[in-house]
Design a protein around this motif. Structure first.
Motif, PDB file in Angstrom:
ATOM      1  N   THR A  80     -23.811 -87.282  34.134  1.00 47.43           N
ATOM      2  CA  THR A  80     -25.034 -88.330  34.019  1.00 47.43           C
ATOM      3  C   THR A  80     -25.537 -88.186  35.374  1.00 47.43           C
ATOM      4  O   THR A  80     -24.964 -87.777  36.473  1.00 47.43           O
ATOM      5  CB  THR A  80     -24.517 -89.676  33.649  1.00 47.43           C
ATOM      6  N   ALA A  81     -26.898 -88.704  35.513  1.00 48.89           N
ATOM      7  CA  ALA A  81     -27.419 -88.855  36.912  1.00 48.89           C
ATOM      8  C   ALA A  81     -26.566 -89.412  37.780  1.00 48.89           C
ATOM      9  O   ALA A  81     -26.422 -89.323  39.127  1.00 48.89           O
ATOM     10  CB  ALA A  81     -28.954 -89.613  36.770  1.00 48.89           C
ATOM     11  N   GLU A  85     -24.887 -88.146  41.406  1.00 50.44           N
ATOM     12  CA  GLU A  85     -25.134 -88.887  42.700  1.00 50.44           C
ATOM     13  C   GLU A  85     -23.664 -89.331  43.210  1.00 50.44           C
ATOM     14  O   GLU A  85     -23.392 -89.147  44.419  1.00 50.44           O
ATOM     15  CB  GLU A  85     -25.858 -90.022  42.585  1.00 50.44           C
ATOM     16  N   THR A 112     -27.528 -76.792  38.617  1.00 48.58           N
ATOM     17  CA  THR A 112     -28.397 -77.742  38.239  1.00 48.58           C
ATOM     18  C   THR A 112     -28.311 -78.199  36.835  1.00 48.58           C
ATOM     19  O   THR A 112     -28.515 -79.324  36.399  1.00 48.58           O
ATOM     20  CB  THR A 112     -29.918 -77.141  38.165  1.00 48.58           C
ATOM     21  N   GLY A 116     -27.956 -81.936  37.161  1.00 53.24           N
ATOM     22  CA  GLY A 116     -29.121 -82.434  36.474  1.00 53.24           C
ATOM     23  C   GLY A 116     -30.406 -82.603  37.229  1.00 53.24           C
ATOM     24  O   GLY A 116     -31.505 -82.496  36.847  1.00 53.24           O
ATOM     25  N   SER A 117     -30.289 -82.253  38.731  1.00 50.27           N
ATOM     26  CA  SER A 117     -31.558 -82.673  39.426  1.00 50.27           C
ATOM     27  C   SER A 117     -31.352 -81.264  40.527  1.00 50.27           C
ATOM     28  O   SER A 117     -30.333 -81.078  41.002  1.00 50.27           O
ATOM     29  CB  SER A 117     -31.343 -83.739  40.260  1.00 50.27           C
TER      30      SER A 117
END
Length: 168
Positions: A80-81, A85, A112, A116-117
């Motif tokens: 998940t984001a 992080e 990525t 995710g980012s």
């Protein structure tokens, strides 16, 4: 480890990335260094749990202070984001403070898909690869090769034709 350099082992499943990481971790332990081993998915889960239980700072400090942190199987499970992080924060805190060994089945340009980012992946790779030794591990899966050998040993001829005789 004294130079706080990282190692990244890249390659498909079954080529010995985890085995190599464990061997390097054992060698570090035998030299008296502190070592922690976890999968990337388990680490992210533990970080999220620690955050929810308000013990994230203590866990981050522990992960920062270990001499060698081994993170296995980055690339098998997308995060998940928030999870990505939190993982980035681990890499960021360890940057030039401790050696990190990562195993992954994905080339860098596919990270990525897990994190995710693009921005976060770029920043993570920038820190992780600044002082790095990359092990590109290729070949056939050890488990698959072992399974094939076992099957070949277990195949027994069961007809006259397979034994070299003539068919009636």
């Amino acid at each position: 480890m004294d130079k706080r350099e990282n190692v990244i082992a890249l390659g498909p499943s079954g080529v010995g990335k985890t085995h190599t990481a464990l061997a390097l971790g054992l060698a570090a332990c035998q030299k008296g260094h502190s070592v922690a081993f976890t999968t990337a998915a388990a680490l992210v889960h533990e970080l999220m749990e620690a955050r929810d239980e308000k013990r994230l700072r203590a866990l981050q400090k522990q992960l920062t202070n270990v001499k060698l942190l081994i993170i296995d199987e980055l690339g098998y499970v997308p995060f998940t984001a928030v999870g990505a992080e939190l993982l980035f924060e681990v890499f960021s805190r360890r940057y030039e403070h401790g050696a990190t060994l990562v195993t992954s089945n994905l080339p860098f340009d596919e990270w990525t898909s897990v994190l995710g980012s693009e921005r976060l992946t770029g920043a993570l790779l920038d820190r992780l690869t600044h002082h790095v030794h990359i092990l590109e591990m290729n070949g056939e899966s050890y488990r698959l090769a072992t399974s094939k050998k076992r099957q070949q040993r277990n195949v027994k001829p069961n007809s006259t034709a397979e034994k070299g005789g003539a068919n009636p």
